[in-house]
Design a protein around this motif. Structure first.
Motif: not given
Ligand SMILES: [Zn+2]
Length: 255
Positions: A185-201
């Motif tokens: 089953k291929v699983i994507g997402w519909n909320i991307r956190s961009f946690d590897t790009v945005i530095s401010n938590p």
């Protein structure tokens, strides 16, 4: 018909319209160039966006779910610095999640993978190498990547991995062919956190919390410092708003 085929058909029709217009009234050459650029752009976006369902039919959320359940997903582990801490935070909030693990990391840190399974989380396949050039793989190479990772997961946890998440969220015709064979089953997402790009938590957290809705699938990575703070605050938010964090399998089997 897959969406990429629909795009090809539309492009051919537009090309024929241009060719007919050309023979009747004569048109500038750049119209053909414009059509080619548009086609190329759409093909690129379709490959990078799982929600376009271009070559595959990935699950990006549970659209009809009314219960306040969401799925947290963590990609690219197991990681020696963060995964066990993530597990502890999840335990503190009685939350379940899904970990899309890389085969190479599984073989390096089998004990961490075992800990994920023991805590009752779902484990999904996220390729063996997660190589930067992985999207140029042949179907055979993809099959090798997927099967090798499945075998490692099975050897360590005794469980069969039924879920797959494409590295970088990119899909290709060759990956689609391989997944037809392996039947994941291929699983994507519909909320991307961009946690590897945005530095401010705080910014990462805000991105997620303003989009949370029943049936959402949230993408995080258990490989960077921010994940701990973001997860702690996110689980606090979910608790306050009476959301329950469940595994992908639980989310999908809930009607
Ligand atoms: Zn990844």
């Amino acid at each position: 018909m897959r969406n990429f085929r629909i795009l090809i058909v539309i492009t051919i029709i537009l090309f024929l319209i241009l060719a007919i217009a050309d023979t009747i009234v004569g048109i500038a050459l750049w119209w053909y160039g414009l059509l080619f650029i548009l086609w190329f752009l759409m093909m690129a976006i379709g490959s990078f966006s799982m929600s376009w369902k271009f070559y595959l039919n990935p699950i990006t959320s549970h659209k009809v779910l009314r219960d306040k359940k969401i799925a947290l997903t963590f990609d690219d582990g197991p990681n020696p610095d963060f995964t066990l801490k993530v597990l502890q935070i999840l335990k503190d909030y009685n939350a379940k999640a899904t970990f899309f693990c890389i085969g190479q990391h599984i073989e390096t840190y089998p004990e961490i993978l075992k800990a994920i399974a023991v805590d009752g989380h779902d484990i999904g396949n996220h390729s063996f190498s997660h190589d930067l050039m992985i999207d140029f793989n042949s179907t055979e190479r993809w099959l090798q990547e997927i099967k090798q990772t499945d075998n490692s997961i099975h050897k360590i946890t005794g469980k069969k991995a039924t879920l797959f998440r494409p590295p970088f969220g990119v899909t290709t015709p060759k990956l689609a062919r391989a997944l037809k064979v392996t039947e994941h089953k291929v699983i994507g997402w519909n909320i991307r956190s961009f946690d590897t790009v945005i530095s401010n938590p705080q910014k990462i957290l805000k991105r997620i919390t303003k989009r949370v809705h029943p049936g959402a699938i949230i993408l995080l990575h258990d490989k960077q410092t921010n994940v701990l703070l973001v997860l702690e605050h996110l689980l606090q938010f979910l608790k306050e708003h009476e959301y329950q964090a469940v595994t992908i399998n639980e989310l999908l089997h809930d009607n």
